[in-house]
Design a protein around this motif. Structure first.
Motif, PDB file in Angstrom:
ATOM      1  N   ASN A 188       0.833  -1.212   0.000  1.00  0.00           N
ATOM      2  CA  ASN A 188       0.000   0.000   0.000  1.00  0.00           C
ATOM      3  C   ASN A 188       0.865   1.257   0.000  1.00  0.00           C
ATOM      4  O   ASN A 188       0.598   2.212  -0.731  1.00  0.00           O
ATOM      5  N   LEU A 189       1.891   1.271   0.854  1.00  0.00           N
ATOM      6  CA  LEU A 189       2.744   2.460   0.949  1.00  0.00           C
ATOM      7  C   LEU A 189       3.499   2.706  -0.359  1.00  0.00           C
ATOM      8  O   LEU A 189       3.586   3.851  -0.833  1.00  0.00           O
ATOM      9  N   LEU A 190       4.051   1.651  -0.956  1.00  0.00           N
ATOM     10  CA  LEU A 190       4.836   1.816  -2.182  1.00  0.00           C
ATOM     11  C   LEU A 190       3.951   2.190  -3.365  1.00  0.00           C
ATOM     12  O   LEU A 190       4.302   3.067  -4.171  1.00  0.00           O
ATOM     13  N   SER A 191       2.766   1.581  -3.468  1.00  0.00           N
ATOM     14  CA  SER A 191       1.876   1.912  -4.583  1.00  0.00           C
ATOM     15  C   SER A 191       1.361   3.341  -4.461  1.00  0.00           C
ATOM     16  O   SER A 191       1.204   4.046  -5.465  1.00  0.00           O
ATOM     17  N   ALA A 240      -5.374  11.646   7.051  1.00  0.00           N
ATOM     18  CA  ALA A 240      -4.898  10.630   6.105  1.00  0.00           C
ATOM     19  C   ALA A 240      -5.275   9.217   6.528  1.00  0.00           C
ATOM     20  O   ALA A 240      -5.550   8.364   5.673  1.00  0.00           O
ATOM     21  N   PHE A 241      -5.321   8.932   7.844  1.00  0.00           N
ATOM     22  CA  PHE A 241      -5.546   7.561   8.312  1.00  0.00           C
ATOM     23  C   PHE A 241      -7.023   7.261   8.571  1.00  0.00           C
ATOM     24  O   PHE A 241      -7.342   6.204   9.102  1.00  0.00           O
ATOM     25  N   LEU A 282      -4.248   4.002   3.407  1.00  0.00           N
ATOM     26  CA  LEU A 282      -3.575   4.383   4.648  1.00  0.00           C
ATOM     27  C   LEU A 282      -4.352   3.923   5.879  1.00  0.00           C
ATOM     28  O   LEU A 282      -3.746   3.624   6.929  1.00  0.00           O
ATOM     29  N   TRP A 283      -5.676   3.878   5.785  1.00  0.00           N
ATOM     30  CA  TRP A 283      -6.463   3.336   6.913  1.00  0.00           C
ATOM     31  C   TRP A 283      -6.112   1.875   7.153  1.00  0.00           C
ATOM     32  O   TRP A 283      -5.948   1.431   8.296  1.00  0.00           O
ATOM     33  N   GLU A 299      -0.875  -1.199  13.804  1.00  0.00           N
ATOM     34  CA  GLU A 299      -1.240  -1.208  15.222  1.00  0.00           C
ATOM     35  C   GLU A 299      -1.546  -2.610  15.702  1.00  0.00           C
ATOM     36  O   GLU A 299      -1.317  -2.932  16.876  1.00  0.00           O
ATOM     37  N   ALA A 300      -2.076  -3.484  14.819  1.00  0.00           N
ATOM     38  CA  ALA A 300      -2.298  -4.873  15.202  1.00  0.00           C
ATOM     39  C   ALA A 300      -0.978  -5.583  15.482  1.00  0.00           C
ATOM     40  O   ALA A 300      -0.935  -6.577  16.214  1.00  0.00           O
ATOM     41  N   HIS A 301       0.127  -5.088  14.892  1.00  0.00           N
ATOM     42  CA  HIS A 301       1.467  -5.625  15.159  1.00  0.00           C
ATOM     43  C   HIS A 301       2.142  -4.906  16.340  1.00  0.00           C
ATOM     44  O   HIS A 301       3.356  -5.030  16.529  1.00  0.00           O
TER      45      HIS A 301
END
Length: 508
Positions: A397-400, A442-443, A464-465, A472-474
């Motif tokens: 997601n971040l890279l795309s 953004a989130f 981003l959501w 956060e789950a990690h």
């Protein structure tokens, strides 16, 4: 002779009077005694006999200089038959006794000022409680009251003989001393009269004989009962106060719960509204590609096309179908992330290899826009405990997103390094950047940012959501640094140690 008298009077005034003024006498006196509501004469006090059922009222006072502090009275009721006594201190000037057992009694009262530290001389009254003798005493008492019509006048007359006798002697002194000694002799006479009256009153009301007390078992029992009731009432008051404090605490907790529930309800309503809007957008995004596929299929069925034209239409169908599949997968991810419990399968993940894989997958998109992908990985990166599929989704997601919002010929940098027991990941681009409001929102789920993808790529506002939810789950954190026209950098931090269990439950 007159000069000698004058010197005697002057010496008396200069020596005796100042001494008397400097040493005030404090005396407790009985003001009145009433039997069954009828006041007794002073001469009837010494031979007082009452019945057990009679009501004896005693009033007392303190003859002392005026004081700014309140006075207290120490009362002692003693029964001589068994030498038992009741002692108490009160602030009122009268007391009432009734239902006294038969016997010899003495009542002593003494005034004192606890703040000033002085005690007055006590006064004692002796009396007897006897039903048989009380009948005869009351009969004699009634006869004396009937035969003596004005006892107070008699006492007054007898008390005035001394002043009259003294006045003759004083007039003789005044005649010898002359006009100059007249004033001094008058002052001396007045002082002596006042002193004699006070001494006579004290002699009548003060009884220095040993105190005489009678049985007061009933009074002690009543006092004990009242003390027990008072203690019980205090206990009940304490229990009620504790209960009141508990109820106040419960009410406060209930108010806080209601406020939290109201806030949760409002938040859920907002989320539901966002969800409805999001799914309406997704349905619309799916409907458009579906209509395109339908049109292309009808074109294939209705016209004679060359092999090249058919191949182009088939490629369009494949591309459109891919878009529908991507939207379907996105909906599936949303439903999964909205679940109350998110199950993660933690495994040691080689972060360097995972970053290289994600970069390879996004290389075609970058090449279409002539974007350079650069990797800056710290050597010897340790494995990270994570769910490999979910972590790959975060990085993808971040890279795309970095590729979508970068112009042609831009550069996207991916970094990985270890700091303070955390794996730090960065995805940096020099694209359009974000406004302050976009960074704050953004989130949030389904938020469309003010900047648009540079090549018209689709955007659902969920990337981003999803990233924040999975990071956060990690037990990690994610943040953004960006400015319009200066590019964007997303920072992700993941702990190098996770809880011992292999799956983590995350509240939705």
């Amino acid at each position: 002779m007159g000069g000698g008298v004058n010197r005697f009077v002057l010496t008396f005034l200069l020596v005796v009077l100042p001494t008397t003024a400097q040493e005030p006498v404090r005396q407790t006196v009985l003001r009145a005694i009433a039997l069954n509501g009828i006041n007794l004469q002073d001469r009837e006090w010494d031979s007082l006999i009452v019945a057990p059922h009679d009501t004896l009222s005693l009033a007392y006072a303190c003859q002392c200089p005026p004081s700014s502090t309140p006075l207290l009275f120490r009362l002692t009721l003693r029964r001589h038959d068994d030498n038992r006594e009741q002692v108490r201190s009160i602030g009122v000037d009268s007391v009432l006794y009734t239902n006294l057992p038969e016997g010899e009694y003495s009542f002593t009262v003494q005034a004192f000022a606890p703040t000033e530290g002085w005690f007055a001389r006590p006064v004692t009254l002796r009396f007897r409680v006897n039903a048989a003798e009380a009948t005869g005493w009351k009969a004699r008492w009634q006869q004396r009251r009937a035969s003596v019509s004005r006892p107070s006048e008699t006492v007054t007359d007898s008390s005035s003989h001394t002043p009259r006798a003294s006045q003759g002697w004083l007039w003789w002194l005044i005649a010898l001393a002359g006009v100059g000694a007249l004033l001094l002799a008058g002052i001396t006479l007045g002082f002596r009269l006042k002193t004699r009256r006070w001494a006579r009153t004290m002699a009548q009301r003060s009884h220095p004989a040993p105190m005489d007390s009678a049985a007061y078992d009933a009074l002690l029992a009543e006092n004990s009962r009242l003390k027990a009731e008072l203690s019980n009432l205090r206990g009940q008051i304490s229990a009620l106060e504790a209960r009141s404090r508990h109820l106040q605490q419960e009410n406060r907790l209930l108010r806080e719960q209601v406020e939290r529930l109201s806030a949760k309800q409002e938040e859920l309503e907002q989320l539901q509204e966002q969800k409805d809007t999001l799914f309406a957008t997704l349905v619309h995004d799916i409907k458009n590609p579906a209509l395109v596929i339908r049109s292309l299929v009808e074109l294939l069925r209705s016209y004679d096309l060359s092999a090249q034209e058919q191949q182009e239409i088939i490629n369009d169908i494949v591309e459109t179908t891919t878009r529908i599949v991507e939207l379907s997968q996105e909906i599936s991810r949303i439903l999964t992330l909205e679940a109350k419990v998110l199950q993660l399968d933690f495994q040691p993940v080689d972060i360097a290899e995972l970053l290289r894989s994600v970069c390879r997958q996004n290389m075609p998109l970058a090449e279409q826009k002539s974007i350079t992908l650069r990797q800056e990985l710290e050597p010897g990166l340790p494995p990270v405990p994570a769910d490999p599929q979910r972590l790959e989704e975060v990085l993808d997601n971040l890279l795309s997103n970095a590729i979508k919002y970068s112009q042609k010929g831009a550069t996207v940098v991916v970094r990985a390094y270890v700091r303070d027991s955390h794996m730090c990941l960065e995805v940096e681009d020099n694209g359009l950047g974000m406004s302050e409001e976009d960074v704050r929102n953004a989130f949030q789920r389904g938020v469309r940012l003010s900047t648009k993808p540079t090549a018209g790529e689709p955007s659902s506002g969920l990337g981003l959501w999803i990233v924040k939810r999975l990071v956060e789950a990690h037990n990690g954190s994610v943040r953004i640094r960006s400015a319009l026209g200066k590019g964007t950098t997303v920072f992700v931090e993941l702990p190098l140690e996770q809880p011992s269990r292999m799956s983590v439950e995350s509240e939705a």
